[in-house]
Write a protein that holds these residues in place. Structure first.
Motif, PDB file in Angstrom:
ATOM      1  N   TYR A 204       0.709  -1.132   0.090  1.00 54.58           N
ATOM      2  CA  TYR A 204      -0.014  -0.021  -0.001  1.00 54.58           C
ATOM      3  C   TYR A 204       0.895   1.216   0.082  1.00 54.58           C
ATOM      4  CZ  TYR A 204      -3.482  -3.289   1.560  1.00 54.58           C
ATOM      5  OH  TYR A 204      -4.449  -4.412   1.535  1.00 54.58           O
ATOM      6  N   SER A 205       0.555   2.294  -0.690  1.00 54.49           N
ATOM      7  CA  SER A 205       1.304   3.349  -0.970  1.00 54.49           C
ATOM      8  C   SER A 205       0.531   4.573   0.182  1.00 54.49           C
ATOM      9  CB  SER A 205       1.248   4.101  -2.011  1.00 54.49           C
ATOM     10  OG  SER A 205      -0.091   4.569  -2.464  1.00 54.49           O
ATOM     11  N   THR A 206      -0.618   4.324   0.582  1.00 53.13           N
ATOM     12  CA  THR A 206      -1.073   5.259   1.454  1.00 53.13           C
ATOM     13  C   THR A 206      -2.166   4.497   2.711  1.00 53.13           C
ATOM     14  OG1 THR A 206      -1.558   6.714  -0.621  1.00 53.13           O
ATOM     15  CG2 THR A 206      -2.946   7.071   1.409  1.00 53.13           C
ATOM     16  N   PHE A 207      -1.859   5.089   3.707  1.00 51.91           N
ATOM     17  CA  PHE A 207      -2.449   4.524   5.020  1.00 51.91           C
ATOM     18  C   PHE A 207      -3.438   5.644   5.658  1.00 51.91           C
ATOM     19  CE2 PHE A 207       1.138   2.000   4.170  1.00 51.91           C
ATOM     20  CZ  PHE A 207       0.833   0.857   4.630  1.00 51.91           C
ATOM     21  N   ILE A 208      -4.880   5.278   5.861  1.00 54.20           N
ATOM     22  CA  ILE A 208      -5.704   6.239   6.190  1.00 54.20           C
ATOM     23  C   ILE A 208      -6.334   5.910   7.270  1.00 54.20           C
ATOM     24  CG2 ILE A 208      -7.756   7.727   5.535  1.00 54.20           C
ATOM     25  CD1 ILE A 208      -7.241   6.942   2.515  1.00 54.20           C
ATOM     26  N   PHE A 209      -6.356   6.647   8.385  1.00 54.13           N
ATOM     27  CA  PHE A 209      -6.733   6.183   9.721  1.00 54.13           C
ATOM     28  C   PHE A 209      -8.190   6.991  10.119  1.00 54.13           C
ATOM     29  CE2 PHE A 209      -2.242   5.655   9.559  1.00 54.13           C
ATOM     30  CZ  PHE A 209      -2.046   4.538  10.295  1.00 54.13           C
ATOM     31  N   ASP A 210      -9.109   6.243  10.890  1.00 54.71           N
ATOM     32  CA  ASP A 210     -10.006   6.780  11.716  1.00 54.71           C
ATOM     33  C   ASP A 210      -9.231   7.864  12.847  1.00 54.71           C
ATOM     34  OD1 ASP A 210     -12.623   7.054  13.047  1.00 54.71           O
ATOM     35  OD2 ASP A 210     -12.008   5.620  14.313  1.00 54.71           O
TER      36      ASP A 210
ATOM     37  N   PRO B   8     -16.519  10.628   2.368  1.00 51.48           N
ATOM     38  CA  PRO B   8     -15.101  10.952   2.984  1.00 51.48           C
ATOM     39  C   PRO B   8     -13.891  10.304   2.864  1.00 51.48           C
ATOM     40  CG  PRO B   8     -17.119  10.566   4.468  1.00 51.48           C
ATOM     41  CD  PRO B   8     -17.662  10.007   3.572  1.00 51.48           C
ATOM     42  N   LEU B   9     -14.271   9.178   2.401  1.00 51.79           N
ATOM     43  CA  LEU B   9     -12.940   8.338   2.252  1.00 51.79           C
ATOM     44  C   LEU B   9     -12.591   8.580   0.796  1.00 51.79           C
ATOM     45  CD1 LEU B   9     -10.907   6.227   3.070  1.00 51.79           C
ATOM     46  CD2 LEU B   9     -12.321   4.366   2.887  1.00 51.79           C
ATOM     47  N   GLU B  10     -13.429   8.739   0.081  1.00 52.18           N
ATOM     48  CA  GLU B  10     -12.959   8.902  -1.585  1.00 52.18           C
ATOM     49  C   GLU B  10     -12.721  10.399  -1.496  1.00 52.18           C
ATOM     50  OE1 GLU B  10     -17.042   8.404  -3.365  1.00 52.18           O
ATOM     51  OE2 GLU B  10     -16.415   6.095  -3.559  1.00 52.18           O
ATOM     52  N   LEU B  11     -13.027  11.312  -0.855  1.00 57.43           N
ATOM     53  CA  LEU B  11     -12.500  12.737  -0.694  1.00 57.43           C
ATOM     54  C   LEU B  11     -11.045  12.543  -0.381  1.00 57.43           C
ATOM     55  CD1 LEU B  11     -12.510  15.817  -0.915  1.00 57.43           C
ATOM     56  CD2 LEU B  11     -13.473  15.703   1.170  1.00 57.43           C
ATOM     57  N   ALA B  12     -10.895  11.716   0.630  1.00 63.16           N
ATOM     58  CA  ALA B  12      -9.281  11.661   1.015  1.00 63.16           C
ATOM     59  C   ALA B  12      -8.430  10.995  -0.077  1.00 63.16           C
ATOM     60  CB  ALA B  12      -9.331  10.428   2.433  1.00 63.16           C
ATOM     61  N   LEU B  13      -8.924   9.917  -0.822  1.00 61.22           N
ATOM     62  CA  LEU B  13      -8.268   9.221  -1.821  1.00 61.22           C
ATOM     63  C   LEU B  13      -7.936  10.477  -2.920  1.00 61.22           C
ATOM     64  CD1 LEU B  13     -10.069   5.961  -2.278  1.00 61.22           C
ATOM     65  CD2 LEU B  13      -7.895   6.467  -1.295  1.00 61.22           C
TER      66      LEU B  13
ATOM     67  N   LEU C 215      -7.600  13.917  -2.491  1.00 62.36           N
ATOM     68  CA  LEU C 215      -6.655  14.604  -1.741  1.00 62.36           C
ATOM     69  C   LEU C 215      -5.060  14.249  -1.667  1.00 62.36           C
ATOM     70  CD1 LEU C 215      -9.076  16.212   1.162  1.00 62.36           C
ATOM     71  CD2 LEU C 215      -8.227  17.409  -1.052  1.00 62.36           C
ATOM     72  N   LEU C 216      -5.304  12.737  -1.304  1.00 56.23           N
ATOM     73  CA  LEU C 216      -3.876  12.081  -1.457  1.00 56.23           C
ATOM     74  C   LEU C 216      -3.368  11.738  -2.765  1.00 56.23           C
ATOM     75  CD1 LEU C 216      -4.778  10.201   1.711  1.00 56.23           C
ATOM     76  CD2 LEU C 216      -3.074  11.728   1.730  1.00 56.23           C
ATOM     77  N   ALA C 217      -4.195  11.810  -3.632  1.00 61.97           N
ATOM     78  CA  ALA C 217      -3.926  11.321  -5.054  1.00 61.97           C
ATOM     79  C   ALA C 217      -3.513   9.828  -5.033  1.00 61.97           C
ATOM     80  CB  ALA C 217      -2.462  12.284  -5.733  1.00 61.97           C
TER      81      ALA C 217
ATOM     82  N   HIS D 260       0.818  17.568  12.009  1.00 61.58           N
ATOM     83  CA  HIS D 260       1.558  17.601  10.747  1.00 61.58           C
ATOM     84  C   HIS D 260       2.330  16.190  10.308  1.00 61.58           C
ATOM     85  CE1 HIS D 260       3.797  17.494  14.839  1.00 61.58           C
ATOM     86  NE2 HIS D 260       4.800  16.881  14.133  1.00 61.58           N
ATOM     87  N   HIS D 261       1.974  15.242  10.866  1.00 65.88           N
ATOM     88  CA  HIS D 261       2.332  13.755  10.649  1.00 65.88           C
ATOM     89  C   HIS D 261       1.346  13.396   9.443  1.00 65.88           C
ATOM     90  CE1 HIS D 261       5.198  13.425  13.614  1.00 65.88           C
ATOM     91  NE2 HIS D 261       4.328  13.594  14.561  1.00 65.88           N
ATOM     92  N   PHE D 262       0.329  13.905   8.917  1.00 68.49           N
ATOM     93  CA  PHE D 262      -0.568  13.459   8.012  1.00 68.49           C
ATOM     94  C   PHE D 262      -0.644  14.331   7.007  1.00 68.49           C
ATOM     95  CE2 PHE D 262      -1.943  12.150  12.310  1.00 68.49           C
ATOM     96  CZ  PHE D 262      -2.056  10.872  12.294  1.00 68.49           C
ATOM     97  N   HIS D 263      -0.693  13.958   5.841  1.00 71.90           N
ATOM     98  CA  HIS D 263      -0.712  14.407   4.542  1.00 71.90           C
ATOM     99  C   HIS D 263      -2.066  15.044   4.116  1.00 71.90           C
ATOM    100  CE1 HIS D 263       2.719  11.756   4.142  1.00 71.90           C
ATOM    101  NE2 HIS D 263       3.278  12.829   3.197  1.00 71.90           N
ATOM    102  N   SER D 264      -3.119  14.510   4.589  1.00 75.33           N
ATOM    103  CA  SER D 264      -4.543  15.008   4.526  1.00 75.33           C
ATOM    104  C   SER D 264      -5.470  14.599   5.657  1.00 75.33           C
ATOM    105  CB  SER D 264      -5.150  14.376   3.015  1.00 75.33           C
ATOM    106  OG  SER D 264      -6.618  14.726   2.852  1.00 75.33           O
ATOM    107  N   ILE D 265      -6.449  15.557   6.006  1.00 80.35           N
ATOM    108  CA  ILE D 265      -7.214  15.200   7.061  1.00 80.35           C
ATOM    109  C   ILE D 265      -8.736  15.647   6.645  1.00 80.35           C
ATOM    110  CG2 ILE D 265      -7.845  15.842   9.532  1.00 80.35           C
ATOM    111  CD1 ILE D 265      -4.952  16.498  10.051  1.00 80.35           C
ATOM    112  N   VAL D 266      -9.471  14.705   6.731  1.00 76.96           N
ATOM    113  CA  VAL D 266     -11.126  14.672   6.230  1.00 76.96           C
ATOM    114  C   VAL D 266     -11.898  14.636   7.386  1.00 76.96           C
ATOM    115  CG1 VAL D 266     -12.790  13.717   4.756  1.00 76.96           C
ATOM    116  CG2 VAL D 266     -10.607  14.225   3.830  1.00 76.96           C
TER     117      VAL D 266
END
Length: 203
Positions: free
Chosen positions: A2-8, A136-141, A143-145, A116-122
């Motif tokens: 995975y290139s991107t890790f998104i967290f609750d 919300p998750l699709e918006l994060a994707l 924003l994170l390209a 500052h540890h996160f590239h995007s916050i939705v």
């Protein structure tokens, strides 16, 4: 892998869920509504407005304000789960998708100085539809390209898993927050502690 890790956020990065439940319980009690904490657990992972709608609260805006005010003194020093920040710092790219509104984030998350540890916050204010809807998750994707197949969403609630499934994103259960695997049989991964996440960047 995975290139991107998104967290609750709540119950995944910060140990805040009991604070929110107790504040909600106290807020309802002032309105003559007696609820056990177990009866309010359904609210974990969904926006406060949605919670109050389910509870058939008449004056939602005032009740939300009271709920937030009761949370504030405790959220300023909310515990961060041990090891989670170190893990996030080791990941190639990280983001957050939370059910907190911008106002709630300003009185909790942003006070912790870890944003500052996160590239995007939705947050819940950023989309019309909220978890478990995929928006919300699709918006994060976006924003994170990042493509859905390149990301994983990590959370502790059934709403998090439903959101991930709807967005076509793999889901990993944060067991340190969920405390049970019941209902999460379809989770792609079960992470017993934050360090388990690092196994995915070594594959």
């Amino acid at each position: 892998m995975y290139s991107t890790f998104i967290f609750d956020l709540d119950g995944t990065i910060i140990d805040s869920e009991m604070i929110g439940l107790k504040a909600l319980q106290a807020t309802l009690k002032e309105q003559g509504i007696e609820k056990d904490l177990d009866e309010l657990c359904f609210s974990l992972g969904i926006p406060g407005q949605t919670t109050l709608e389910i509870l058939n609260i008449t004056d939602i805006s005032t009740t939300l304000e009271t709920w937030l005010e009761k949370e504030k003194p405790f959220m300023k020093n909310v515990p961060i789960f041990e090891g989670i920040i170190e893990v996030i710092m080791a990941l190639p790219k990280a983001g957050i998708v939370t059910s907190k509104t911008t106002e709630e984030m300003n009185h909790s998350f942003y006070l912790l100085n870890i944003d500052h540890h996160f590239h995007s916050i939705v947050c819940a204010s950023d989309t019309e539809k909220r978890k478990p809807n995929p928006d919300p998750l699709e918006l994060a994707l976006k924003l994170l390209a990042c493509k859905a197949a390149e990301a994983i969403y990590i959370g502790d609630s059934i709403y998090d898993m439903q959101c991930a499934n709807a967005a076509g994103v793999d889901f990993g259960l944060a067991l340190w927050g969920a405390r049970t695997t019941s209902g999460f049989e379809n989770a792609k991964y079960i992470f017993e502690n934050p360090k388990d996440i690092l196994n995915l960047i070594n594959k």
